[in-house]
Design a protein around this motif. Structure first.
Motif, short mmCIF file in Angstrom:
data_model
loop_
_atom_site.label_atom_id
_atom_site.label_comp_id
_atom_site.label_asym_id
_atom_site.label_seq_id
_atom_site.Cartn_x
_atom_site.Cartn_y
_atom_site.Cartn_z
N ASN A 739 18.36 -12.02 5.76
CA ASN A 739 18.48 -12.93 6.90
C ASN A 739 19.37 -14.10 6.52
N PRO A 740 20.03 -14.72 7.49
CA PRO A 740 21.06 -15.71 7.18
C PRO A 740 20.55 -16.99 6.54
N LEU A 741 19.25 -17.25 6.63
CA LEU A 741 18.69 -18.46 6.02
C LEU A 741 18.11 -18.20 4.63
N GLY A 742 17.93 -16.94 4.27
CA GLY A 742 17.32 -16.62 2.98
C GLY A 742 15.86 -16.99 2.89
N VAL A 743 15.18 -17.10 4.05
CA VAL A 743 13.78 -17.53 4.09
C VAL A 743 12.87 -16.31 4.10
N LYS A 744 11.60 -16.53 3.68
CA LYS A 744 10.64 -15.43 3.60
C LYS A 744 9.38 -15.64 4.44
N GLY A 745 9.05 -16.87 4.78
CA GLY A 745 7.81 -17.11 5.52
C GLY A 745 6.72 -17.66 4.63
N CYS A 746 5.95 -18.61 5.16
CA CYS A 746 4.94 -19.29 4.32
C CYS A 746 3.60 -19.49 5.01
N GLY A 747 3.51 -19.22 6.31
CA GLY A 747 2.34 -19.66 7.07
C GLY A 747 1.03 -18.99 6.71
N GLU A 748 1.10 -17.76 6.19
CA GLU A 748 -0.13 -17.01 5.94
C GLU A 748 -0.47 -16.89 4.46
N ALA A 749 0.46 -17.32 3.61
CA ALA A 749 0.32 -17.09 2.17
C ALA A 749 -1.02 -17.59 1.62
N GLY A 750 -1.37 -18.82 1.96
CA GLY A 750 -2.59 -19.39 1.41
C GLY A 750 -3.83 -18.60 1.74
N ALA A 751 -3.88 -18.04 2.95
CA ALA A 751 -5.05 -17.26 3.36
C ALA A 751 -5.06 -15.87 2.73
N ILE A 752 -3.92 -15.43 2.21
CA ILE A 752 -3.83 -14.10 1.59
C ILE A 752 -4.23 -14.16 0.12
N GLY A 753 -3.67 -15.12 -0.60
CA GLY A 753 -3.88 -15.16 -2.04
C GLY A 753 -5.17 -15.82 -2.50
N SER A 754 -5.80 -16.61 -1.63
CA SER A 754 -6.92 -17.43 -2.11
C SER A 754 -8.28 -16.73 -2.17
N PRO A 755 -8.68 -15.88 -1.21
CA PRO A 755 -10.05 -15.32 -1.32
C PRO A 755 -10.32 -14.58 -2.62
#
Length: 792
Positions: A739-755
């Motif tokens: 993608n032209p911004l080189g971004v990956k997304g961050c909104g759900e990461a904390g809820a995925i890695g923490s439990p």
């Protein structure tokens, strides 16, 4: 020096000015001339046959204008699932119609079977209570337990579905023989049965909808708390009410949180539109909090058996899972995608696993519908993987850090094709693990453990290395997999004559900070002040199309569309500038808000070019139309793959079982970061929700299908003293390649890695305290569960 504006700057959220000063405009804030009020009559039994609904007394009560029952909607369409999933034998899923109002049967506590519209809310509520008293519903045995639901074909949520199964899905079916062979020859096999506990999303703002019908034009307007206005318009118009799509406008104003539960269309939205047409007046409805607990789409609710084959030194050889996934009483819009393609395709995690096979059976029960909730399938997969990796390490007496390091995909292996069908384009999982070990001060853990022991506490350390797939794409691939919608997005960039900008985007902001971040991107690309950029969202009449905000797609998909539209603006601006500056188009450069002739001091500002486009006195009219407005659509070539490593330290009181989070450290790779402050806030929020799932939150039904956790008195949300101050880092950057911004997304990461990090830490603490008989504790890891585990 940190940037003070543009891409990469921690610009303060401009939308917070109105939110913090009480000037936000939410659906329930809107007072319309002649408005009326709807109240729904909801089932107080989980499973029942509707024998009669006597409307005579309620219809005569003060202020009552109309009463609707399921019979009024039995001939209209039903709300469909967004993904058609086939069972592993090739048969399509069972897809019962989800009605606007239940008719024939009610299928969960809270299932609406009638609605009253009155002049005032209290009048509508009184009449709804009368209508409930005058309804005869024969209670039937409730189906709550998934295993019993599948086993007992005589008791059915939907009469036409004998085994209560929506589908029996296998992924990838061709892998199955190789996986079984790997297990048969493996030196070691670890087995774990676990539960991903059901959660209630609990956004700050309850769902709310206002329906308006204009008899003069035949136009409908729905104002509603939606993460996805265009999808709501499509579903209501094409599938539920049969309204021509061009005659329906859906507006989502300020929305106070969603976390997935507001992606979907709900029957209340259709009801207020139908009622407005009948009455010729606006009809409004706002959920009470208990209605939200009963009827908003719940999250998670998987029961899984996971097996891992490995060598004696911890090399992963194969993973095999069997999952029962609860879809509740009806199929919500993404309920079939969440346990399959958002869950099963992540079952290799960030590891070099040669063989993976995933089986998911989705089960209808007499409970509220279950759908995507922050993370949507990826937390379920990550929890299963990271728990069994830790269990394998304990069984083989191996270091959990080194086992993960050994199995992580190496940087030179990208792009990496997993055995479950994904292609990770880029990453450096060793870098995030190394950064985590440094930031969490792992080398001094024993000192902290000794200090905890001196206080009578057991200290544990839990690790989680995770990956997610977000920005769901591309449309041609997901279409083959069963998606019934395209997953592209669109943006329109309108340059006004004076040079300021209106950006119409398909993304919807309900807490993410789009109005700030999108403006940063556009302002930097055009070399103008951020204050000159207005972000317009949430109104289908103003935006070409959009698939809304969920799945961490806003920047990766919508932001990419916006960037492509800006590029078109710049390209047209170069043509105008070439004419005005009497130069070849190829000699025009654009930088810092100026169009210049290369190698000269001849230049025009962006504002001058914009003015010329609208006042074309000196303009190439023979080759260009006036105006400066461009639209772009973007359909991603692949998912994006954020990844990271999380470490949680806990203190456990062995006398009471109480768990306290002592510290939590996150090292993430989100690709290029547009606004570090907002990214940090997103991670904080996600980790907070993950801690809530791990330690506190649990949705509980009794054997009769009654929701025992239907209020904040019984459902334990995390509070300020339940979470620590976090250490968050996103300095390990491998940009997305497509993608032209080189971004990956961050909104759900904390809820995925923490439990899994939290639960791994609790198990570690107990083992360090000598309680080695404790192999696993299901979430939420409450004091009672910990105490019971300690005491056998």
């Amino acid at each position: 020096m940190p940037k003070d504006h543009g891409i990469g700057a921690s610009s303060k959220r401009r939308e917070d000015v109105r939110f913090l000063s009480g000037r936000g405009v939410y659906t329930d804030d809107m007072a319309l001339h002649g408005q009326t009020y709807a109240v729904f009559v909801r089932s107080n039994v989980a499973h029942g046959r509707i024998k009669s609904i006597d409307t005579s007394a309620a219809s005569k009560m003060p202020g009552v204008l109309a009463i609707f029952t399921g019979e009024d909607f039995k001939d209209v369409g039903g709300n469909p699932a967004g993904w058609l999933i086939n069972s592993r034998d090739g048969t399509p899923m069972r897809e019962p119609k989800r009605p606007v109002l239940a008719h024939g049967k009610v299928r969960h506590v809270g299932d609406a079977y009638a609605a009253v519209v009155a002049e005032t809310y209290n009048q509508a509520k009184d009449a709804a209570q009368q209508l409930a008293d005058d309804s005869d519903i024969e209670e039937l045995p409730a189906i709550v337990d998934m295993k019993k639901a599948v086993a007992d074909s005589s008791n059915r949520v939907h009469d036409e579905i004998p085994d209560n199964l929506c589908f029996d899905w296998g992924w990838i079916e061709d892998n199955r023989a190789a996986v079984d062979a790997a297990f048969k020859s493996a030196p070691h096999v670890t087995t774990l049965e676990l539960v991903n506990n059901r959660l209630v999303p609990n956004a700050m703002e309850p769902r709310s909808s206002i329906g308006e019908y204009n008899p003069g034009t035949g136009d409908y307007k729905l104002t509603t708390t939606s993460q996805n206005p265009h999808l709501t318009r499509l579903l209501v118009a094409a599938f539920v009410l049969g309204i021509p799509e061009n005659k329906l406008t859906v507006v989502a104003p300020d929305v106070g949180g969603g976390f997935g539960s507001k992606i979907y269309h709900y029957g209340e939205e259709a009801l207020v539109l139908a009622a407005s047409r009948k009455l010729g007046r606006p009809v409004r409805w706002t959920a009470e909090r208990t209605e939200s607990f009963l009827t908003d789409a719940h999250g998670r609710d998987h029961v899984t058996k996971i097996e891992m084959a490995s060598t004696k030194d911890g090399e992963i050889l194969a993973i095999r899972t069997e999952t029962l996934a609860n879809v509740g009483a009806y199929l919500s819009n993404f309920s079939t995608a969440t346990p399959t393609f958002l869950h099963g395709t992540l079952m290799a995690g960030p590891y070099k696993v040669p063989h993976v096979y995933v089986n998911v059976k989705t089960v209808f029960t007499n409970t509220a519908p279950v759908d995507a909730y922050r993370g949507a399938g990826r937390p379920e997969a990550t929890f299963s993987i990271e728990r069994i990796v830790d269990k394998m390490c304990r069984e083989l007496n191996l270091d959990p850090f080194e086992v993960r390091r050994k199995n992580l995909i190496q940087p030179d292996q990208f792009p990496y094709t997993t055995p479950v069908g994904l292609v990770y384009d880029t990453g450096n999982y060793q870098a995030t693990l190394d950064k985590l070990i440094e930031l969490a001060d792992v080398k001094n853990f024993d000192k902290r453990a000794a200090a905890s022991k001196a206080k009578g506490k057991l200290r544990g350390m839990g690790l989680s290395t995770w990956i997610e797939a977000c920005g769901i794409a591309p449309s041609n691939l997901v279409g083959v997999l069963g998606s019934r919608v395209g997953l592209y997005d669109a943006a329109t960039v309108r340059v006004n004559a004076t040079g300021n900008i209106s950006v119409m985007t398909g993304a919807h902001s309900h807490g993410q900070g789009h109005e700030t971040v999108f403006a940063q991107i556009v302002a930097e690309k055009l070399g103008i002040p951020e204050s000159s950029v207005e972000i317009v969202h949430g109104d289908t009449s103003k935006i070409p199309f959009g698939m809304g905000s969920y799945g961490s797609r806003s920047l990766a998909v919508c932001g990419a569309a916006m960037t492509k539209a800006v590029d078109k603006i710049i390209a047209k601006g170069k043509k105008i500038a070439a004419h005005m500056l009497e130069a070849a188009e190829g000699d025009i450069t654009f930088e810092d808000g100026k169009f210049s002739v290369a190698g000269t001091d001849k230049a025009k500002t962006f504002g001058e070019i914009a003015f010329s486009a609208y006042v074309p006195h000196n303009y190439p009219l023979e080759t260009l139309e006036p105006g400066l407005e461009e639209t772009a659509f973007y359909d991603p070539a692949n998912f994006t793959y954020p990844a990271g490593a999380y470490l949680c330290e806990v203190e456990v009181d062995p006398e009471t079982g109480k768990v306290d989070i002592a510290s939590f450290t996150c090292a993430d790779d989100f690709g290029h970061v547009m606004n570090p402050m907002i990214v940090e806030g997103q991670v904080h929020g996600g980790v907070g929700q993950g801690i809530g799932q791990a330690l506190l939150e649990n949705t509980s039904y009794d054997e009769n299908g009654q929701l025992l956790t239907a209020s904040y008195m019984d459902y334990a949300m995390p509070r300020a003293d339940d979470v620590p101050f976090y250490t968050v880092d996103h300095s390990c950057v491998t940009p997305c390649t497509h993608n032209p911004l080189g971004v990956k997304g961050c909104g759900e990461a904390g809820a995925i890695g923490s439990p899994p990090a939290v639960v791994n830490a609790v198990i570690d603490a107990l083992h360090r305290g000598g309680h080695t008989h404790v192999k696993h504790i299901d979430m939420p890891v409450s004091p009672a569960r910990v105490w019971s585990a300690i005491n056998g």
